[in-house]
Scaffold this motif. Structure first.
Motif, PDB file in Angstrom:
ATOM      1  N   PRO A 660       0.819  -1.219   0.000  1.00  0.00           N
ATOM      2  CA  PRO A 660       0.000   0.000   0.000  1.00  0.00           C
ATOM      3  C   PRO A 660       0.849   1.264   0.000  1.00  0.00           C
ATOM      4  O   PRO A 660       1.983   1.276   0.496  1.00  0.00           O
ATOM      5  CB  PRO A 660      -0.799  -0.114   1.300  1.00  0.00           C
ATOM      6  CG  PRO A 660       0.042  -0.967   2.184  1.00  0.00           C
ATOM      7  CD  PRO A 660       0.763  -1.929   1.291  1.00  0.00           C
ATOM      8  N   SER A 661       0.305   2.320  -0.576  1.00  0.00           N
ATOM      9  CA  SER A 661       0.930   3.642  -0.485  1.00  0.00           C
ATOM     10  C   SER A 661       0.485   4.282   0.828  1.00  0.00           C
ATOM     11  O   SER A 661      -0.715   4.447   1.063  1.00  0.00           O
ATOM     12  CB  SER A 661       0.507   4.512  -1.676  1.00  0.00           C
ATOM     13  OG  SER A 661       0.933   3.936  -2.899  1.00  0.00           O
ATOM     14  N   GLN A 662       1.454   4.604   1.675  1.00  0.00           N
ATOM     15  CA  GLN A 662       1.134   5.124   3.003  1.00  0.00           C
ATOM     16  C   GLN A 662       0.688   6.584   2.920  1.00  0.00           C
ATOM     17  O   GLN A 662       1.233   7.381   2.147  1.00  0.00           O
ATOM     18  CB  GLN A 662       2.339   4.992   3.932  1.00  0.00           C
ATOM     19  CG  GLN A 662       2.858   3.579   4.087  1.00  0.00           C
ATOM     20  CD  GLN A 662       1.837   2.638   4.725  1.00  0.00           C
ATOM     21  OE1 GLN A 662       0.919   3.083   5.411  1.00  0.00           O
ATOM     22  NE2 GLN A 662       1.999   1.338   4.493  1.00  0.00           N
ATOM     23  N   LEU A 663      -0.304   6.929   3.715  1.00  0.00           N
ATOM     24  CA  LEU A 663      -0.782   8.306   3.783  1.00  0.00           C
ATOM     25  C   LEU A 663       0.092   9.115   4.727  1.00  0.00           C
ATOM     26  O   LEU A 663       0.617   8.588   5.722  1.00  0.00           O
ATOM     27  CB  LEU A 663      -2.233   8.333   4.282  1.00  0.00           C
ATOM     28  CG  LEU A 663      -3.273   7.698   3.364  1.00  0.00           C
ATOM     29  CD1 LEU A 663      -4.621   7.604   4.075  1.00  0.00           C
ATOM     30  CD2 LEU A 663      -3.408   8.505   2.083  1.00  0.00           C
ATOM     31  N   PRO A 664       0.266  10.402   4.458  1.00  0.00           N
ATOM     32  CA  PRO A 664       1.048  11.237   5.379  1.00  0.00           C
ATOM     33  C   PRO A 664       0.277  11.472   6.669  1.00  0.00           C
ATOM     34  O   PRO A 664      -0.954  11.354   6.723  1.00  0.00           O
ATOM     35  CB  PRO A 664       1.231  12.549   4.593  1.00  0.00           C
ATOM     36  CG  PRO A 664       0.072  12.588   3.643  1.00  0.00           C
ATOM     37  CD  PRO A 664      -0.214  11.158   3.276  1.00  0.00           C
ATOM     38  N   ASN A 665       1.011  11.813   7.722  1.00  0.00           N
ATOM     39  CA  ASN A 665       0.380  12.113   9.007  1.00  0.00           C
ATOM     40  C   ASN A 665      -0.473  13.371   8.891  1.00  0.00           C
ATOM     41  O   ASN A 665      -0.163  14.296   8.132  1.00  0.00           O
ATOM     42  CB  ASN A 665       1.433  12.305  10.090  1.00  0.00           C
ATOM     43  CG  ASN A 665       2.108  11.006  10.475  1.00  0.00           C
ATOM     44  OD1 ASN A 665       1.810   9.951   9.907  1.00  0.00           O
ATOM     45  ND2 ASN A 665       3.008  11.070  11.432  1.00  0.00           N
ATOM     46  N   VAL A 666      -1.556  13.390   9.664  1.00  0.00           N
ATOM     47  CA  VAL A 666      -2.383  14.596   9.787  1.00  0.00           C
ATOM     48  C   VAL A 666      -2.065  15.247  11.124  1.00  0.00           C
ATOM     49  O   VAL A 666      -1.697  14.567  12.086  1.00  0.00           O
ATOM     50  CB  VAL A 666      -3.877  14.265   9.677  1.00  0.00           C
ATOM     51  CG1 VAL A 666      -4.198  13.690   8.315  1.00  0.00           C
ATOM     52  CG2 VAL A 666      -4.307  13.296  10.768  1.00  0.00           C
ATOM     53  N   PHE A 667      -2.183  16.565  11.192  1.00  0.00           N
ATOM     54  CA  PHE A 667      -1.895  17.242  12.460  1.00  0.00           C
ATOM     55  C   PHE A 667      -2.630  18.571  12.502  1.00  0.00           C
ATOM     56  O   PHE A 667      -3.054  19.123  11.482  1.00  0.00           O
ATOM     57  CB  PHE A 667      -0.387  17.485  12.623  1.00  0.00           C
ATOM     58  CG  PHE A 667       0.176  18.546  11.714  1.00  0.00           C
ATOM     59  CD1 PHE A 667       0.175  19.889  12.079  1.00  0.00           C
ATOM     60  CD2 PHE A 667       0.695  18.210  10.470  1.00  0.00           C
ATOM     61  CE1 PHE A 667       0.681  20.864  11.232  1.00  0.00           C
ATOM     62  CE2 PHE A 667       1.195  19.176   9.618  1.00  0.00           C
ATOM     63  CZ  PHE A 667       1.197  20.514  10.003  1.00  0.00           C
ATOM     64  N   ASN A 668      -2.785  19.085  13.704  1.00  0.00           N
ATOM     65  CA  ASN A 668      -3.216  20.473  13.906  1.00  0.00           C
ATOM     66  C   ASN A 668      -2.552  21.010  15.164  1.00  0.00           C
ATOM     67  O   ASN A 668      -2.341  20.266  16.133  1.00  0.00           O
ATOM     68  CB  ASN A 668      -4.749  20.593  13.982  1.00  0.00           C
ATOM     69  CG  ASN A 668      -5.330  19.872  15.182  1.00  0.00           C
ATOM     70  OD1 ASN A 668      -5.265  20.349  16.311  1.00  0.00           O
ATOM     71  ND2 ASN A 668      -5.911  18.697  14.936  1.00  0.00           N
ATOM     72  N   LYS A 669      -2.200  22.276  15.121  1.00  0.00           N
ATOM     73  CA  LYS A 669      -1.518  22.934  16.244  1.00  0.00           C
ATOM     74  C   LYS A 669      -2.171  24.292  16.475  1.00  0.00           C
ATOM     75  O   LYS A 669      -2.261  25.110  15.566  1.00  0.00           O
ATOM     76  CB  LYS A 669      -0.026  23.098  15.957  1.00  0.00           C
ATOM     77  CG  LYS A 669       0.735  23.770  17.104  1.00  0.00           C
ATOM     78  CD  LYS A 669       2.241  23.737  16.873  1.00  0.00           C
ATOM     79  CE  LYS A 669       2.656  24.620  15.729  1.00  0.00           C
ATOM     80  NZ  LYS A 669       4.123  24.707  15.589  1.00  0.00           N
ATOM     81  N   LEU A 670      -2.621  24.516  17.704  1.00  0.00           N
ATOM     82  CA  LEU A 670      -3.300  25.756  18.060  1.00  0.00           C
ATOM     83  C   LEU A 670      -2.597  26.391  19.248  1.00  0.00           C
ATOM     84  O   LEU A 670      -2.301  25.723  20.242  1.00  0.00           O
ATOM     85  CB  LEU A 670      -4.767  25.491  18.416  1.00  0.00           C
ATOM     86  CG  LEU A 670      -5.579  26.692  18.908  1.00  0.00           C
ATOM     87  CD1 LEU A 670      -5.755  27.708  17.785  1.00  0.00           C
ATOM     88  CD2 LEU A 670      -6.930  26.253  19.452  1.00  0.00           C
TER      89      LEU A 670
END
Length: 739
Positions: A660-670
């Protein structure tokens, strides 16, 4: 002018009436006594009894009083996404009237009233009021507006009106005729617009006390929810369409109840009614691919939205006390849920056969029964026993409906695999018992056991049963330290498995639904609070847990969590204070699926897994320096949160599935920095300056601007709604008048 002047006028008229009433009564503008009804209002801390404003200069300017109003201005700039910054608030520039508080009372304690107003004239304005005749009745009300701002980036060629949502006929015809521009032809005729919605909530409460032993209460709440929200209207997996769904609904809730009490017992009977009315119950929208219907594709789509419905419930509750410090508490209720809205035809495509409906309306109804009883007893010193039983039944009384064929995606007639909708229903029975021993002071030890049974109609398990063991320890009788620790072990298993229900709808027979699959649970949580002296306070907490699904070959395999938190607060008599908190949370989940067709249905080498993980860090600091001179005070706070999620896909070794092609990490910073400075100009007037700096960063592979870079993606027509970062600065200046 966002109804600013009328709202200000109403606010000041209320204040004038209040001041006039005070003058007529001859009472000073004094503080008001604490009452239960007043404490329920969103207002200053009524547990404190402030001295007459204008005479008490030692009072902190950050303490709200019941005689105040603030007028000023707000200035906001946003670099990036203003919709996300103002998701549930209105931070626009302009004159701001807020923090209006007024209260008055009879010096003999015979009557009391209070009024509040915040953010007058803005989309998030809020008002409240209450009036009390001591020992006779209390009347209160709240009006609250809650906005939801989605995006300023959205664009659409659809008409922004109520359903049906139409496209330009000429453009539809060009694309139907094979225009080389295809969906790109809609881009020039897709104006940009703000996508937003709002809830307006009004609540009115009356509590009457005709006798010292009886209370009669009534409450009415009306909620209007309207606006537009992003909505999917697919014409097939390869032809996704996103429209601005026009939404308009009203919900009315009514409660009427009577309560009798004496020194040993209480009895309450009540009626609750809820009526939901969807003013836009059906969505019709044009297809961007063609203008006219054909046997292979429709010219428009149609779907039924949330149906208008009602729920009526009658209930009773009470308690009674027995000897040996024993009390029995219980409640019982019976509800009637109904939905009799018209059924929609199977398809809007006039080129397909029109299948006859089984009936004209839904005729959907359910009866809901719930009951619980709780017994608490201290028969001997050092021992406490509790026992609880809860019962819940959801009985689906909708008549059986035979549907042999249906239309999918408005393109073709298909045979129903189930022969019609399943009539889901369920019931739950929960029995618990706990025993607590306090003889090992300062520690109290508790052991408990629960049995949770559930029954289901039209689910793969006919019933499930779970045994839960709880062990906990608590600190008792100590002033400088408290702690609580709890361990829980649970084991759930299902009975009467019917794998044929899965096969009937084309699912793998070894797949399990996680909400009723066999499960083993282990959890431990603990919290410790320490107050060594009047200046310091410390807190530490943490937890860990794991859910395993041993009988699920396909589906959810396990979930885990780990949390830790630590905090400290420091205060000195001169007003200096500060503190901080740090939290970290980790969550994980593992799922297993199979990618197969009819010829490879039973091949385990075609299995693949999705391992998800999320880590959240949260850090908070605040400081309250001592007064600067006699008249200036300041507050500073800083909050930081960062969440990151990952997805790891694997396939069976030696199997036919490609890597499988791996998905990049998701993130949020507040981050949020608040600075608030207030200066006393006189005993009745104070100036304030506040500043907010809020930078936000986010990445999501499904909604990033690098992925959704237009309204055509590539054979889909979307709104262009994306997740964008922003940096916001907002300053507010004001004058607060106290009287």
């Amino acid at each position: 002018m966002r109804s600013f002047l009328p709202a200000v006028f109403v606010c000041w008229v209320c204040a004038a009436i209040a001041i006039a009433a005070q003058a007529q009564s001859g009472q000073p503008a004094d503080s008001t006594p604490q009452t239960a009804a007043a404490a329920a209002q969103a207002a200053p801390d009524a547990s404190q009894t402030p001295a007459p404003v204008g005479l008490d200069t030692s009072r902190s300017l950050f303490d709200q009083t019941w005689r105040q109003v603030q007028v000023g201005g707000r200035f906001t700039s946003v670099d990036g996404d203003p919709g996300r910054f103002q998701r549930y608030q209105d931070m626009r520039d302009g004159v701001l009237l807020t923090d209006f508080r007024y209260a008055n009372h009879d010096v003999g304690g015979n009557w009391l009233y209070r009024l509040t107003a915040d953010n007058v004239g803005y989309r998030d304005q809020r008002y409240s009021g209450s009036y009390q005749r001591t020992g006779r009745f209390v009347i209160s009300g709240i009006w609250d507006e809650i906005p939801q701002f989605y995006s300023v980036d959205t664009m659409t060629p659809y008409t922004l009106t109520a359903s049906p949502l139409r496209l330009d006929d000429a453009t539809q015809q060009l694309i139907q005729n094979g225009s080389p521009e295809k969906l790109n032809a809609y881009v020039p005729i897709a104006p940009q617009f703000d996508l937003r919605e709002r809830r307006d909530i009004g609540t009115f409460n009356v509590l009457a006390t005709p006798t010292p032993q009886m209370d009669v209460n009534a409450a009415f709440t009306t909620t209007r929810h309207r606006g537009e929200l992003p909505w999917g209207g697919s014409f097939g997996f390869s032809n996704d369409v996103e429209v601005p769904l026009p939404y308009d609904s009203r919900t009315n809730d009514l409660t009427v109840g009577t309560e009798w009490t004496n020194r040993k017992s209480m009895l309450r009977v009540a009626y609750d009614g809820s009526w939901f009315n969807n003013l836009d119950p059906v969505l019709v929208w044009d297809s961007p691919l063609r203008l006219t219907d054909s046997t292979s594709a429709p010219g428009s789509g149609r779907m039924t939205l949330w149906p208008t419905n009602s729920a009526q419930t009658i209930s009773g509750a009470g308690y009674t006390k027995f000897p040996h410090r024993t009390q029995l508490t219980g409640s019982i209720s019976y509800g009637f849920w109904n939905n009799d809205q018209p059924l929609q035809p199977f398809t809007i495509n006039s080129a397909l056969p029109q299948i006859a409906l089984p009936r004209t309306t839904a005729e959907a109804s359910a009866h809901v029964f719930s009951a619980n009883a709780n017994l608490v007893s201290h028969p001997v010193p050092d021992w406490e026993f509790t026992a609880r039983i809860r019962e819940y039944h959801y009985n689906n009384n909708t008549p059986a409906t035979a549907i042999s064929s249906y239309v999918s995606y408005d393109t073709s007639v298909n045979t129903s695999l189930t022969g019609g909708p399943e009539l889901y229903a369920h019931s739950r029975t929960n029995v618990e018992g706990d025993a607590t021993w306090t003889g090992l002071k300062p520690v109290a030890l508790t052991a408990g056991f629960s049995r949770n049974d559930a029954g289901y109609d039209a689910r793969i398990f006919q019933s499930t049963g779970e045994n839960v063991l709880r062990l906990s320890a608590d600190a008792v009788g100590t002033q400088w330290m408290t702690f609580h620790g709890k361990y829980e072990y649970g084991s759930r298993s299902g009975s009467d498995l019917d794998e044929a229900l899965l096969v009937e709808i084309g699912e793998q027979p070894s797949m399990r639904h996680y909400d009723l699959a066999n499960r083993t649970r282990n959890q431990f949580t603990a919290i410790v609070d320490m107050v060594p002296n009047d200046q310091w306070a410390f807190s530490v907490s943490g937890g860990t847990g794991k859910d395993s699904y041993p009988g699920s070959s396909l589906g959810l395999q396990e979930t885990t969590f780990r949390t830790f938190s630590a905090g400290a607060d420091f205060h000195l008599p001169n007003g200096f204070g500060g503190g901080g908190t740090y939290n970290i949370e980790r969550y994980g989940g593992l799922q297993q699926s199979r990618s197969a067709d009819s010829s490879t249905f039973d091949d385990p080498l075609r299995n693949w897994t999705a391992d998800t993980a999320e880590t959240v860090h949260y850090f908070s600091l605040y400081a309250a320096p001592p007064r600067i001179g006699r008249n200036t005070e300041a507050r500073v706070s800083y909050d930081f949160s960062h969440a990151e999620g990952s997805y790891l896909y694997t396939v069976a070794q030696g199997g036919p599935l490609p890597a499988p092609s791996q998905l990049p990490n998701v993130f949020n910073k507040l981050q949020q920095l608040h600075v608030d400075v207030r200066h006393r100009l006189s005993s009745r007037l104070a100036a304030s300056v506040s500043y907010l700096y809020e930078p936000f960063h986010i990445y999501d592979f499904a909604f990033d601007p690098t992925v959704v870079n237009g309204i055509v993606q590539p054979s889909s027509l979307v709104l262009g709604y994306v997740y964008r970062p922003y940096s916001a600065h907002s300053a507010q200046i004001g004058l607060r008048y106290l009287w």
